[in-house]
Design a protein around this motif. Structure first.
Motif, mmCIF file in Angstrom:
data_model
loop_
_atom_site.group_PDB
_atom_site.id
_atom_site.type_symbol
_atom_site.label_atom_id
_atom_site.label_comp_id
_atom_site.label_asym_id
_atom_site.label_seq_id
_atom_site.Cartn_x
_atom_site.Cartn_y
_atom_site.Cartn_z
ATOM 1 N N MET A 64 1.339 -1.060 -0.142
ATOM 2 C CA MET A 64 -0.067 0.507 -0.140
ATOM 3 C C MET A 64 0.636 1.549 -0.418
ATOM 4 S SD MET A 64 -3.019 -0.731 2.641
ATOM 5 C CE MET A 64 -4.374 -2.208 2.579
ATOM 6 N N CYS A 65 0.215 2.516 -0.687
ATOM 7 C CA CYS A 65 1.017 3.678 -0.716
ATOM 8 C C CYS A 65 0.721 4.332 0.689
ATOM 9 C CB CYS A 65 0.799 4.344 -1.713
ATOM 10 S SG CYS A 65 0.906 4.108 -3.291
ATOM 11 N N GLN A 66 1.677 5.110 1.451
ATOM 12 C CA GLN A 66 1.252 5.897 2.616
ATOM 13 C C GLN A 66 0.588 6.850 2.393
ATOM 14 O OE1 GLN A 66 2.519 4.476 5.630
ATOM 15 N NE2 GLN A 66 3.005 2.312 4.321
ATOM 16 N N GLU A 67 0.336 7.860 3.619
ATOM 17 C CA GLU A 67 -0.899 8.614 3.510
ATOM 18 C C GLU A 67 -0.394 10.096 3.886
ATOM 19 O OE1 GLU A 67 -1.683 9.415 8.142
ATOM 20 O OE2 GLU A 67 -2.766 7.648 9.221
ATOM 21 N N GLY A 68 -1.007 10.368 2.961
ATOM 22 C CA GLY A 68 -0.772 11.535 1.954
ATOM 23 C C GLY A 68 -0.547 11.172 0.861
ATOM 24 N N THR A 69 -0.034 9.366 0.414
ATOM 25 C CA THR A 69 -0.288 9.411 -1.364
ATOM 26 C C THR A 69 -1.376 7.987 -1.685
ATOM 27 O OG1 THR A 69 1.415 7.817 -0.329
ATOM 28 C CG2 THR A 69 2.199 9.784 -1.248
ATOM 29 N N VAL A 70 -0.799 8.112 -2.821
ATOM 30 C CA VAL A 70 -2.075 7.584 -3.533
ATOM 31 C C VAL A 70 -1.257 6.314 -4.379
ATOM 32 C CG1 VAL A 70 -4.294 8.521 -3.179
ATOM 33 C CG2 VAL A 70 -2.764 8.667 -5.196
ATOM 34 N N VAL A 71 -1.858 5.317 -5.419
ATOM 35 C CA VAL A 71 -1.268 4.579 -6.274
ATOM 36 C C VAL A 71 -1.108 5.696 -8.064
ATOM 37 C CG1 VAL A 71 -1.022 2.448 -7.643
ATOM 38 C CG2 VAL A 71 -2.306 2.538 -5.597
ATOM 39 N N ALA A 72 0.131 5.645 -8.397
ATOM 40 C CA ALA A 72 0.497 6.109 -9.492
ATOM 41 C C ALA A 72 0.100 4.162 -11.013
ATOM 42 C CB ALA A 72 1.560 6.406 -9.718
ATOM 43 N N ARG A 73 0.957 3.747 -9.956
ATOM 44 C CA ARG A 73 0.843 2.119 -11.022
ATOM 45 C C ARG A 73 1.215 1.180 -9.568
ATOM 46 N NH1 ARG A 73 6.976 1.841 -13.953
ATOM 47 N NH2 ARG A 73 7.402 0.987 -11.918
ATOM 48 N N ASP A 74 0.636 0.017 -10.012
ATOM 49 C CA ASP A 74 0.625 -1.257 -9.226
ATOM 50 C C ASP A 74 1.818 -2.187 -9.291
ATOM 51 O OD1 ASP A 74 -1.805 -0.759 -8.187
ATOM 52 O OD2 ASP A 74 -2.971 -1.847 -10.118
ATOM 53 N N CYS A 75 2.305 -2.645 -8.469
ATOM 54 C CA CYS A 75 3.849 -3.393 -8.493
ATOM 55 C C CYS A 75 3.932 -4.416 -9.393
ATOM 56 C CB CYS A 75 3.760 -3.835 -7.537
ATOM 57 S SG CYS A 75 3.053 -5.480 -6.639
ATOM 58 N N THR A 76 4.576 -4.383 -9.936
ATOM 59 C CA THR A 76 4.798 -5.941 -10.603
ATOM 60 C C THR A 76 6.547 -6.625 -10.144
ATOM 61 O OG1 THR A 76 7.056 -4.821 -11.861
ATOM 62 C CG2 THR A 76 4.993 -4.068 -12.584
ATOM 63 N N ALA A 77 6.881 -7.416 -11.051
ATOM 64 C CA ALA A 77 7.471 -8.732 -10.009
ATOM 65 C C ALA A 77 8.747 -7.880 -10.226
ATOM 66 C CB ALA A 77 7.865 -9.798 -11.282
ATOM 67 N N GLU A 78 9.640 -6.488 -11.148
ATOM 68 C CA GLU A 78 10.106 -6.136 -10.807
ATOM 69 C C GLU A 78 10.665 -4.755 -9.570
ATOM 70 O OE1 GLU A 78 8.707 -7.187 -13.675
ATOM 71 O OE2 GLU A 78 10.246 -8.545 -14.363
ATOM 72 N N SER A 79 9.799 -3.910 -9.807
ATOM 73 C CA SER A 79 9.747 -3.147 -8.883
ATOM 74 C C SER A 79 8.382 -2.887 -8.114
ATOM 75 C CB SER A 79 9.792 -1.857 -10.308
ATOM 76 O OG SER A 79 8.390 -1.788 -10.473
ATOM 77 N N GLY A 80 8.653 -1.988 -7.087
ATOM 78 C CA GLY A 80 7.609 -2.548 -5.993
ATOM 79 C C GLY A 80 6.462 -1.357 -6.253
ATOM 80 N N THR A 81 5.821 -0.914 -5.804
ATOM 81 C CA THR A 81 4.289 -0.249 -5.551
ATOM 82 C C THR A 81 4.322 1.175 -5.994
ATOM 83 O OG1 THR A 81 2.405 -1.716 -4.494
ATOM 84 C CG2 THR A 81 1.971 1.441 -5.539
ATOM 85 N N ARG A 82 4.950 2.279 -7.044
ATOM 86 C CA ARG A 82 4.932 3.663 -7.134
ATOM 87 C C ARG A 82 3.497 4.595 -6.699
ATOM 88 N NH1 ARG A 82 5.626 7.239 -13.007
ATOM 89 N NH2 ARG A 82 5.882 8.874 -11.696
ATOM 90 N N CYS A 83 4.015 5.198 -6.033
ATOM 91 C CA CYS A 83 3.181 6.336 -5.311
ATOM 92 C C CYS A 83 3.141 7.835 -5.237
ATOM 93 C CB CYS A 83 3.122 6.183 -3.812
ATOM 94 S SG CYS A 83 2.970 4.375 -3.017
ATOM 95 N N VAL A 84 2.303 8.318 -5.457
ATOM 96 C CA VAL A 84 2.202 10.098 -5.945
ATOM 97 C C VAL A 84 1.598 10.466 -4.742
ATOM 98 C CG1 VAL A 84 2.700 9.957 -8.504
ATOM 99 C CG2 VAL A 84 -0.080 9.954 -7.248
ATOM 100 N N PRO A 85 2.262 11.749 -4.390
ATOM 101 C CA PRO A 85 1.747 12.968 -3.355
ATOM 102 C C PRO A 85 0.048 13.621 -3.870
ATOM 103 C CG PRO A 85 3.922 12.974 -3.732
ATOM 104 C CD PRO A 85 3.645 12.229 -5.051
ATOM 105 N N CYS A 86 -0.654 13.647 -2.894
ATOM 106 C CA CYS A 86 -1.645 13.941 -3.530
ATOM 107 C C CYS A 86 -1.969 15.885 -3.465
ATOM 108 C CB CYS A 86 -2.970 14.093 -1.750
ATOM 109 S SG CYS A 86 -3.191 12.292 -1.465
#
Length: 219
Positions: A35-57
């Motif tokens: 999951m993304c932390q407080e103050g951020t949301v998901v920009a791109r789901d995780c893949t086998a090569e990388s984790g979840t990408r989060c962006v600020p609100c």
């Protein structure tokens, strides 16, 4: 027996996970991503090569908990026209907290956003008084004036005026108006006018007598 074991193993290998672990969220293709932390949301789901990408609100939005959402929540607005003001401005990790302006009380209160609905304090009617003034959390409490008192403006009750011995009431008191007293007693005016009337009668008698005497003497 062996063939049954192969089937069971095959089923367990291809059965998707029923739930993700704590602070993970399920994706549309059945994966579990951090999951993304407080103050951020998901920009791109995780893949086998990388984790979840989060962006600020962005400004005007917030997210107050770990999440797997793609959009932040919109900040609440405190409309002065509805009796509200911003007690605490919106931040990326918390929503706006509203409270009520003077002359209003809150009808809907929550711990997270404060007051969401406000209403103007009631105004007491003529013939009533303010028993309990309105607060930010409670409406004004009104009550009727007791017999023998009045309130023209719905604020306080005042006892009726008592006419003095030299006065008489010319208008009875009510819940909205005071007693009206005359400027002087009719009895006093009667006794005051009686000598004057007697004086006029005496003058008239004397005048008639003088005319009669003068007529006899050929004046």
């Amino acid at each position: 027996m062996f063939s049954m074991l192969v089937v069971l193993v095959g089923v367990s290998l291809f059965e998707p996970a029923s739930t993700c672990r704590h602070k993970e969220y399920p994706t549309s293709d059945g994966q579990c991503c951090p999951m993304c932390q407080e103050g951020t949301v998901v920009a791109r789901d995780c893949t086998a090569e990388s984790g979840t990408r989060c962006v600020p609100c962005e400004t005007g939005t917030y997210m107050n908990q770990p999440n797997g959402l793609k959009k932040c929540l919109s900040c609440a607005t405190c409309d002065p026209g509805l009796g509200l003001f911003a007690k605490q401005n919106c931040k990326s990790t918390s929503d706006t907290v509203c409270d009520v302006l003077s002359g209003f009380f809150c009808k809907s209160l929550t711990d997270s956003t404060g007051c969401s609905t406000a209403e103007r304090h009631s105004v007491c009617k003529p013939g009533e008084r303010i028993k309990q003034p309105g607060t930010s959390r409670h409406d004004t409490v009104c009550e009727a004036c007791q017999q023998g008192s009045f309130s023209p403006n719905g604020v306080n009750c005042t006892l009726w005026t008592k006419c003095s011995e030299n006065q008489t009431p010319v208008q009875d008191g009510s819940l909205t108006a005071d007693v009206v007293c005359s400027s002087g007693s009719p009895r006093y005016r009667y006794f005051l006018s009686l000598p004057f009337v007697c004086f006029l009668i005496l003058c008239l008698v004397l005048s008639t007598t003088n005319l009669w005497v003068c007529d006899l003497n050929n004046c």
